[in-house]
Every structure is written in structure tokens, then in C-alpha cells.
Design a protein around this motif. Structure first.
Motif, PDB file in Angstrom:
ATOM      1  N   ASN A 161     -18.084   5.743   3.595  1.00  0.00           N
ATOM      2  CA  ASN A 161     -17.006   5.266   2.740  1.00  0.00           C
ATOM      3  C   ASN A 161     -17.071   3.743   2.611  1.00  0.00           C
ATOM      4  OD1 ASN A 161     -14.314   5.562   1.390  1.00  0.00           O
ATOM      5  ND2 ASN A 161     -13.718   4.177   3.041  1.00  0.00           N
ATOM      6  N   GLU A 162     -16.931   3.261   1.397  1.00  0.00           N
ATOM      7  CA  GLU A 162     -16.820   1.813   1.147  1.00  0.00           C
ATOM      8  C   GLU A 162     -17.752   1.025   2.060  1.00  0.00           C
ATOM      9  OE1 GLU A 162     -12.585   0.841   1.236  1.00  0.00           O
ATOM     10  OE2 GLU A 162     -12.411   1.465  -0.851  1.00  0.00           O
ATOM     11  N   ILE A 163     -19.025   1.352   1.979  1.00  0.00           N
ATOM     12  CA  ILE A 163     -19.988   0.726   2.899  1.00  0.00           C
ATOM     13  C   ILE A 163     -20.008  -0.795   2.732  1.00  0.00           C
ATOM     14  CG2 ILE A 163     -21.975   1.079   1.327  1.00  0.00           C
ATOM     15  CD1 ILE A 163     -23.628   1.667   3.921  1.00  0.00           C
ATOM     16  N   SER A 201      -1.666   4.441   5.299  1.00  0.00           N
ATOM     17  CA  SER A 201      -2.434   3.402   4.598  1.00  0.00           C
ATOM     18  C   SER A 201      -3.545   2.859   5.498  1.00  0.00           C
ATOM     19  CB  SER A 201      -1.489   2.270   4.197  1.00  0.00           C
ATOM     20  OG  SER A 201      -2.205   1.068   4.030  1.00  0.00           O
ATOM     21  N   ALA A 202      -4.710   2.665   4.907  1.00  0.00           N
ATOM     22  CA  ALA A 202      -5.843   2.148   5.696  1.00  0.00           C
ATOM     23  C   ALA A 202      -5.649   0.679   6.039  1.00  0.00           C
ATOM     24  CB  ALA A 202      -7.146   2.315   4.927  1.00  0.00           C
ATOM     25  N   SER A 203      -5.142  -0.102   5.103  1.00  0.00           N
ATOM     26  CA  SER A 203      -5.083  -1.542   5.368  1.00  0.00           C
ATOM     27  C   SER A 203      -3.916  -1.897   6.288  1.00  0.00           C
ATOM     28  CB  SER A 203      -4.994  -2.332   4.067  1.00  0.00           C
ATOM     29  OG  SER A 203      -3.889  -1.903   3.298  1.00  0.00           O
ATOM     30  N   THR A 204      -2.782  -1.220   6.133  1.00  0.00           N
ATOM     31  CA  THR A 204      -1.594  -1.646   6.884  1.00  0.00           C
ATOM     32  C   THR A 204      -1.111  -0.634   7.928  1.00  0.00           C
ATOM     33  OG1 THR A 204      -0.015  -0.647   5.356  1.00  0.00           O
ATOM     34  CG2 THR A 204      -0.780  -2.855   4.811  1.00  0.00           C
ATOM     35  N   ALA A 241       4.922   3.952   4.255  1.00  0.00           N
ATOM     36  CA  ALA A 241       5.719   3.551   3.088  1.00  0.00           C
ATOM     37  C   ALA A 241       4.858   3.309   1.850  1.00  0.00           C
ATOM     38  CB  ALA A 241       6.516   2.294   3.417  1.00  0.00           C
ATOM     39  N   LYS A 242       3.589   3.003   2.053  1.00  0.00           N
ATOM     40  CA  LYS A 242       2.689   2.782   0.912  1.00  0.00           C
ATOM     41  C   LYS A 242       2.100   4.138   0.528  1.00  0.00           C
ATOM     42  CE  LYS A 242      -0.959  -0.324  -0.638  1.00  0.00           C
ATOM     43  NZ  LYS A 242      -2.156  -1.089  -0.285  1.00  0.00           N
ATOM     44  N   ARG A 243       2.751   4.785  -0.431  1.00  0.00           N
ATOM     45  CA  ARG A 243       2.403   6.172  -0.748  1.00  0.00           C
ATOM     46  C   ARG A 243       1.612   6.276  -2.043  1.00  0.00           C
ATOM     47  NH1 ARG A 243       5.647   9.736   2.310  1.00  0.00           N
ATOM     48  NH2 ARG A 243       7.162   8.599   3.576  1.00  0.00           N
ATOM     49  N   TYR A 244       0.692   7.229  -2.070  1.00  0.00           N
ATOM     50  CA  TYR A 244      -0.158   7.424  -3.247  1.00  0.00           C
ATOM     51  C   TYR A 244      -0.032   8.828  -3.827  1.00  0.00           C
ATOM     52  CZ  TYR A 244      -2.900   3.177  -2.190  1.00  0.00           C
ATOM     53  OH  TYR A 244      -3.312   1.882  -1.987  1.00  0.00           O
ATOM     54  N   GLY A 245       0.611   9.747  -3.106  1.00  0.00           N
ATOM     55  CA  GLY A 245       0.443  11.172  -3.382  1.00  0.00           C
ATOM     56  C   GLY A 245       1.168  11.752  -4.580  1.00  0.00           C
TER      57      GLY A 245
HETATM   58  C1  BGP Z   1      -9.718   2.247   0.508  1.00  0.00           C
HETATM   59  C2  BGP Z   1     -10.015   3.220   1.600  1.00  0.00           C
HETATM   60  C3  BGP Z   1      -9.023   4.290   1.799  1.00  0.00           C
HETATM   61  C4  BGP Z   1      -7.641   4.001   1.342  1.00  0.00           C
HETATM   62  C5  BGP Z   1      -7.521   3.118   0.138  1.00  0.00           C
HETATM   63  C6  BGP Z   1      -6.149   2.608  -0.159  1.00  0.00           C
HETATM   64  O1  BGP Z   1     -10.130   0.987   0.888  1.00  0.00           O
HETATM   65  O2  BGP Z   1     -11.261   3.846   1.427  1.00  0.00           O
HETATM   66  O3  BGP Z   1      -9.189   4.770   3.091  1.00  0.00           O
HETATM   67  O4  BGP Z   1      -6.692   3.948   2.274  1.00  0.00           O
HETATM   68  O5  BGP Z   1      -8.395   2.051   0.173  1.00  0.00           O
HETATM   69  O6  BGP Z   1      -5.888   1.520   0.664  1.00  0.00           O
HETATM   70  P1  BGP Z   1      -4.552   1.363   1.467  1.00  0.00           P
HETATM   71  O7  BGP Z   1      -4.398   2.590   2.243  1.00  0.00           O
HETATM   72  O8  BGP Z   1      -4.783   0.187   2.309  1.00  0.00           O
HETATM   73  O9  BGP Z   1      -3.505   1.154   0.469  1.00  0.00           O
END
Ligand code: BGP
Length: 477
Positions: free
Chosen positions: A174-176, A430-433, A437-441
Motif C-alpha cells: 500500500n502507498e509504497i 483513520s490512518a493518519s490520526t 471521527a474522520k469517517r469515510y463510509g
Molecule cells: C491512505 C491510506 C489509508 C487511509 C487513507 C485515508 O493514505 O492508504 O490507509 O487511511 O489514506 O487517510 P486517513 O485515514 O488518514 O484519513
């Protein structure tokens, strides 16, 4: 109809942000399991041991481990053709170094893939999504240690063999290209031996990161070759966090800055995977940055033999670059940069740029001439449950609609785009934080930043909207 009729519509997740059950059925700890929660303003931390009383969001996440049937049924209701998920390396090899895999871990993914098959959903499997076995960080500073290549190859062989009749689409890392940035030290390269502290303040060691990246390239190429030998029908791709950059001004210095950043942040990794060799500009980059990458005699041959079948990427935003060091900083997916005055941003400061997606698709197809797939895209937003229990996420619908429109235009431009899997189709961490609360679904999960919640799933307004999009192959938005 602008999209091909077998277009792969679906959604994307990653084990460490979704599965939970971090120490269940023999699973070992990964780098993600050592990360605490954070927020938009306070960076999450990585710790060398699990601190009692501290919240580690991956440990329970949204518990896909015990909700997979319900979640896959919801995906099927939306009409998913494909489901992007990752296999958690430490479920199969708890320290990464065992020779015999953990049968209970393998059985979990058997159950997941069988469930997908029930509904005709094609799994798209990321083999390593920000979850290196933590034991390998302790042993050899993560991917800096060359021995990790063989551990990964062994893992790859085991999962390819085991699932060769259940999975056709694979992504190695992922995101290498996260490894080209200091933030990637925790998420991707695991070059953080002995470090406890905020993931944004890791003492950067570019030499270790780029050496680690080279090892990931070799590991990816070896896996691609072995995968094709195990099942010639496998389609194995790379995955890049696409950082679409614009010059902040038409000053030629800004343009050159964009080109140099773009080369390293995006095309370096794309070229190695698709063209099977390092691009010409990498030598100069190493010289300027005092990097010496150790390569073994047959590494070049391995890279040339391990070219991927397709190119996949995440696209959330674009950002401006400038040679002017005093310019104001922007925020984004792994990268900083300068704010674009023509664009709006999400609540987390990620700039919303649907047209940038069309531009990116054209750039990538021109450069690589292989099928493309957008395997992450979406809007991280606060969702509110109304008094009547509904969740009206029209902002998310607007975001996705605008991006799908540009996707269709790119296909009309002639780009070979084969699929689209918006990120976090069911709410996850969330991956970054590390936030919930940061929802995408399209599906809300009752889980909150303090770790509480019933884990109950609830459809948002975007659920039915996406269902129609899929049913009409993107004609009705
Ligand atoms: C990418 C990652 C995911 C994902 C997404 C959203 O960098 O591959 O794992 O989480 O970003 O980012 P975030 O969750 O930080 O909002």
C-alpha cells in the motif's frame, strides 16, 4: 455509456484500521498495533511497548474480524463487484520470521473470501498495508534490513498458494511511495527501531528509508514473479499514494520544483514497478541528498522480471508546490505543500480537486499504458446522526459524484480505467490520526474516538446513492 461494462465498482479497507482482534487467534503485533490514537491537531504516537491505560485504535478498530459476514452482506447490497482488503501479515506470521504459518490466521481469510464468493464479489488483496510485524522493527530496523525481503517473499508464497483459487487481484505494498517521506518511517518502512514518540517527529533517516524502499521494490518484484508462476491468471499491481502537484505560480522555479518533487514522490515508485527499473533522475537525487543505496548484483534483473500488471493509486486531493520557502503550508495525505486558492478543503484540510483526478489519470496512462484502478478516494468528514436516526452525508455524495464525473471524462479521453474502490466503505480508523471521527463510509459504525461504541452498523444516505451509481454503471449520479 462511458465506463466499461465490467467496471469494478467497490470499496476499500485495510486490516489494521478495520479488523481489530489484534491479538486474537495467534496474531502478533504490527507497527500499527503500537500506535496510539491522535487527532487533527495532536499527532498519534508509536510506542516500543504497549502502555497500560493508553488507547490503541487498531486493537479493536471496528471489529471486522467478528462482523465480516454482516459487512460483506452490506457491500453486496450496494452491488459491490470488488472488495479491497488487506491481509494482516502478523495474522499469518506473528513475528514475520516463522517458517510455519499460523493456521488460524489463514482460516480467517478463507472465511472472508468464501463470504465474498457467495455474493460474486472479487477480493482485491493488499499484501502489506501499513502493518509490518513489529518484531522486524526490533530485529533489523524494519525494511532497512535486507533479510525482510525473504520474510516477505515467504509470506507472499504462503498466501498466494493458499488463496490461489479464491483471489485473482493482488497489490504488493500500500502507498509504497510513503517511504519517500519522513512520515513513511512509521507507516511504511518501519525504520523506527527503539523510537517512542509522535509519528510526525521521528528523527528522520533518509538513508535508512530509501534503503528500505529499495528492499520493498525487490520484495515486490520477487512476489510478482512468484505470483505469476503460482497462478498465471493472477493480476498483481502496485499501489501509490498519488500526490498531484501544481506549481503555485508560473514562476519557472515553481515549475521545476513541481517536476523534481513529482519525480521522487510519484514517478520513482511507479517507474520501478511498471517499467522494472529505476528512473534516470534517481541517481542525481541520491547524489544531492547524500544517499548511497546498497544493491546486490541481481537486483536489477529481479526488478526487470517483476513488472506489475496494473497500476493502482489513492487520490484524495492535490496541492501546490513552490520554490518560495516562506509560502504558507497546506495539509494532506502524507505531504505538505501550499494551499491552492481555487480549491476548498475538507475539515482536515485536504483540498478537494476532482479535476485533478482526470489530470492524474491522463498523466498516468500516458506514462505507463497499463490498466489503472483508483483504489482509494473519498471524503473524511464528521457525520451526525439526526434525531430520526438518519445520517445525511450529502457532502460525501457531492465529493464522490464530482470525482466519478471526472473519472468518466478520463475514460472518454481514452484512459484504461478498470475499477474504483472508495476508501473506508464501512467506517474505520483513520490512518493518519487514529481517529474514528474522520469517517469515510457508506455505512456508519457506532464507535468513537474514546474507544466506546456498540459497533452497530447503520446505512448513511450515501449507501443508497452508491447502490444506484453501481446499478447504472455510473450513469446516474
Ligand atoms: C491512505 C491510506 C489509508 C487511509 C487513507 C485515508 O493514505 O492508504 O490507509 O487511511 O489514506 O487517510 P486517513 O485515514 O488518514 O484519513
Amino acid at each position: 455509456m462511458s465506463l466499461p461494462k465490467d467496471f469494478l465498482w467497490g470499496g476499500a479497507t485495510a486490516a489494521n484500521q478495520y479488523e481489530g482482534a489484534w491479538d486474537v487467534d495467534g496474531k502478533g503485533p504490527s507497527t500499527s498495533d503500537m500506535c496510539t490514537n491522535g487527532s487533527h491537531t495532536v499527532a498519534k504516537r508509536i510506542t516500543t511497548t504497549i502502555e497500560p491505560g493508553t488507547l490503541y485504535p487498531s486493537h479493536e478498530a471496528v471489529d471486522f474480524y467478528h462482523h465480516y459476514q454482516e459487512d460483506i452482506a452490506l457491500m453486496a447490497q450496494m452491488g459491490f463487484k470488488v472488495f479491497r482488503l488487506s491481509i494482516n501479515w502478523t495474522r499469518i506470521f506473528p513475528t514475520g520470521m516463522e517458517t510455519v504459518p499460523n493456521e488460524l490466521g489463514l482460516e480467517f481469510y478463507d472465511r472472508v473470501f468464501d463470504e465474498c464468493a457467495k455474493y460474486g464479489i472479487e477480493p482485491l488483496v493488499t499484501m502489506s498495508h501499513y502493518e509490518l510485524p513489529y518484531a522486524l522493527v526490533e530485529k533489523c530496523n524494519g525494511w532497512e534490513g535486507r533479510e525482510v525481503i525473504e520474510y516477505f517473499v515467504n509470506y507472499a508464497k504462503v498466501i498466494f498458494e493458499r488463496y490461489k483459487d479464491k483471489v485473482k487481484y493482488w497489490l504488493t505494498f500500500n502507498e509504497i511511495n510513503a517511504g519517500t517521506m519522513s512520515l513513511g518511517s512509521v507507516l511504511s518502512t518501519g525504520t523506527v527501531k527503539g523510537y517512542t514518540g509522535p509519528i510526525t517527529e521521528v528523527p528522520d533517516n533518509a538513508q535508512a528509508r530509501f534503503q528500505a524502499l529499495h528492499h520493498q521494490f525487490v520484495a515486490s518484484a520477487k512476489a510478482v514473479k512468484i505470483g505469476h508462476e503460482i497462478n498465471p491468471d493472477f493480476k498483481i499491481g502496485c499501489m501509490i499514494a498519488h500526490m498531484t502537484l501544481y506549481p503555485f505560480t508560473c514562476n519557472p522555479d515553481d515549475m521545476l520544483k513541481v517536476q523534481q518533487e513529482w519525480n521522487i514522490r510519484n514517478d520513482l515508485c511507479g517507474d520501478v514497478h511498471v517499467k522494472g527499473k529505476y528512473p534516470y533522475f534517481f541517481k542525481r537525487f541520491c547524489k544531492d541528498n547524500g544517499l548511497t543505496i546498497k544493491m546486490e548484483a541481481d537486483d536489477e534483473t529481479i526488478l526487470a522480471q517483476g513488472k506489475v500488471d496494473f497500476y493502482t493509486f489513492s487520490y484524495y486531493m492535490s496541492i501546490c508546490e513552490t520554490a518560495d520557502k516562506s509560502a504558507q503550508g497546506g495539509e494532506g495525505n502524507l505531504i505538505g505543500g501550499v494551499k491552492n486558492p481555487y480549491l476548498e478543503a475538507s475539515d482536515w484540510g485536504w483540498q478537494i480537486d476532482p479535476k485533478g483526478l482526470r489530470y492524474t489519470l491522463n498523466h498516468l496512462y500516458d506514462r505507463y499504458e497499463v490498466p489503472l484502478m483508483i483504489v482509494e478516494n473519498g471524503l473524511g468528514a464528521f457525520d451526525k446522526i439526526e434525531a430520526d436516526g438518519t445520517i445525511d452525508d450529502k457532502y460525501r455524495i457531492n465529493y464522490l459524484k464530482a470525482h466519478i464525473e471526472q473519472m468518466k471524462l478520463a475514460v472518454e479521453d481514452g484512459v484504461d480505467l478498470i475499477g474504483y474502490t472508495p476508501w473506508g466503505c464501512i467506517d474505520l480508523v483513520s490512518a493518519s490520526t487514529g481517529e474514528m471521527a474522520k469517517r469515510y463510509g457508506f455505512v456508519f459504525v457506532d464507535k468513537y474516538d474514546d474507544g466506546t461504541g456498540t459497533l452497530e452498523r447503520k446505512k448513511k444516505k450515501s449507501f443508497d446513492w452508491y447502490k444506484t451509481v453501481i446499478a447504472t454503471n455510473g450513469e446516474e449520479l
